[in-house]
Design a protein around this motif. Sequence first.
Motif, short mmCIF file in Angstrom:
data_model
loop_
_atom_site.label_atom_id
_atom_site.label_comp_id
_atom_site.label_asym_id
_atom_site.label_seq_id
_atom_site.Cartn_x
_atom_site.Cartn_y
_atom_site.Cartn_z
N THR A 171 5.76 -10.78 -26.10
CA THR A 171 4.76 -10.17 -25.22
C THR A 171 5.44 -9.24 -24.22
N GLY A 195 2.26 -12.07 -18.51
CA GLY A 195 2.15 -12.40 -19.93
C GLY A 195 1.30 -13.62 -20.25
N LEU A 196 1.11 -14.51 -19.27
CA LEU A 196 0.36 -15.74 -19.52
C LEU A 196 -0.50 -16.06 -18.30
N THR A 197 -1.60 -16.72 -18.55
CA THR A 197 -2.54 -17.06 -17.48
C THR A 197 -1.89 -17.77 -16.27
N ALA A 201 -2.57 -11.53 -19.77
CA ALA A 201 -3.28 -12.80 -19.63
C ALA A 201 -4.79 -12.60 -19.75
N ALA A 202 -5.50 -13.62 -20.29
CA ALA A 202 -6.87 -13.37 -20.74
C ALA A 202 -7.87 -14.50 -20.46
N TYR A 244 -4.66 -24.79 -22.75
CA TYR A 244 -4.58 -24.23 -21.39
C TYR A 244 -5.66 -23.17 -21.27
N PRO A 251 -6.75 -19.93 -21.58
CA PRO A 251 -7.41 -19.10 -22.59
C PRO A 251 -7.95 -19.92 -23.77
N PHE A 277 -7.48 -20.53 -31.70
CA PHE A 277 -6.84 -19.65 -30.71
C PHE A 277 -5.44 -20.18 -30.47
N PRO A 319 -1.72 -18.43 -28.50
CA PRO A 319 -1.26 -17.21 -27.84
C PRO A 319 -0.40 -16.34 -28.76
N SER A 320 -0.35 -15.07 -28.44
CA SER A 320 0.45 -14.09 -29.19
C SER A 320 1.84 -14.65 -29.48
N ASP A 359 -5.71 -13.04 -31.64
CA ASP A 359 -4.39 -13.53 -31.22
C ASP A 359 -3.66 -14.20 -32.40
N PHE A 376 -1.83 -5.97 -29.48
CA PHE A 376 -2.79 -5.87 -28.37
C PHE A 376 -2.11 -5.99 -27.02
N MET A 377 -0.94 -6.61 -26.96
CA MET A 377 -0.21 -6.68 -25.70
C MET A 377 0.27 -5.29 -25.30
C1 VNL Z 1 -2.85 -15.50 -22.99
C2 VNL Z 1 -4.00 -15.15 -23.70
C3 VNL Z 1 -1.59 -15.31 -23.59
C4 VNL Z 1 -3.90 -14.63 -24.99
C5 VNL Z 1 -1.51 -14.78 -24.87
O1 VNL Z 1 -0.33 -14.57 -25.51
C6 VNL Z 1 -2.67 -14.46 -25.57
C7 VNL Z 1 -2.95 -16.08 -21.64
C8 VNL Z 1 0.91 -14.77 -24.86
O2 VNL Z 1 -3.93 -15.82 -20.95
O3 VNL Z 1 -2.03 -16.85 -21.28
O4 VNL Z 1 -2.56 -13.98 -26.83
#
Ligand code: VNL
Length: 389
Positions: free
Chosen positions: A43, A101-103, A125-126, A170, A172, A222, A224-225, A252, A302-303
């Motif tokens: 990411t 990069g992360l929530t 983060a999403a 977590y 997302p 779901f 994460p990337s 993702d 997408f990142m």
């Molecule tokens: C998050 C959401 C991180 C979607 C991701 O990849 C992702 C997040 C690192 O919000 O932590 O694909």
Amino acid sequence: MHKRTIVQAAVLGALLCASGLGLAQDAFKIGLILPMTGPFASTGKQIEAAARLYMAQNGSTVAGKKVELIVKDDTGTPDVTKRIAQELVVNDKVSVLAGFGLTPLALATAPIATQSKTPLVVMAAATSSITQASPYIVRTSFTLPQAAVAIADWAPKNGIKKVVTLVTDYGPGLDAEKFFKERLQFNGGQVSESLRVPLRNPDFAPFLQKVRDAKPDAVFAFVPSGAGAALMKQFAERGLDKAGIKLIGTGDVTDDDILNSMGDAAVGVVTSHHYSTAHNSAVNKKFVEAFTKANNNLRPNFMAVGGYDGMRVIYEALKKTKGAGGGDALLAAMKGQIFESPRGPMFIDAQTRDVVHNIYIRKVEKQDGQLYNLEFDTIKDVKDPGKVR
Ligand code: VNL
């Protein structure tokens, strides 16, 4: 002294010092904090590459200011992100904080943005709630509810009624689970079981065995990337595809960064997302070509697009404020920006400071020996469902 007062005093002191000495007059600094090492390094790599590409294409002098990108590695650890952000604001006097990069990293840093009145651009983060953690947060990535609702509308129309959800445990993942389930039920489908895997070192095998035993029409996933390849491998090894269980999810899972390494197991997987490398537009073709060329054939995911568009939002805010700076003025100039991204049309909702964009339904297919997420349906101008109700 109260923590907040200390930060404010430090920031004020630093500002007085800088103006008194006439320093930092013509530099505009962006603090880009990313996981450059650890399990989420892909990411960081994607976003840094995209930010540098944006600068190479648009020049590094904007409104008479020299734009300086300061990239810092937070290793994906919230305490570290927060500390780095504080140092960037106080010592380096950055005008904008960006990356995340992360929530948990974005949430940990939100108070710094609020206290120092520094715009914080979330490029990755999403989780829906992130933009509510500080009035200085602007998002150019996406939200999980946007993507999850779209595939929950597609699934029951395509013979998928009974689903087991499998998400990373977590922010997302919980958003994806909740919004997928509610929408599927609304559409007459059913989530028979909800499974959650840990964020760190997940072993998907026992969870996929449970899915197999439950015999749903599909598993909605779901992760994460970066984590999608391991999931796909286990999915095939456990024979879920042969048992007639489909894999669906948010994009993702079929992350363009690693899609080609997934092999034929990924072919036919349907997901919903805001960006595919294969998005068919002139703006995207130009972006993909320039990105792959500048990065040793790395495919932008997408990142990367979240990072590229985040830089656009920052550059345009700097232009609009004519280089005068000031966190509140920059923030105001970020709100409401509307433009064509490599993902398609997008804008920053002035009320929520969150991204509004199309969500595409895509299917993994092989083209010229490579795997792509080919978009075949579009839901236009999707606002974050986490906020509009
Ligand atoms: C998050 C959401 C991180 C979607 C991701 O990849 C992702 C997040 C690192 O919000 O932590 O694909």
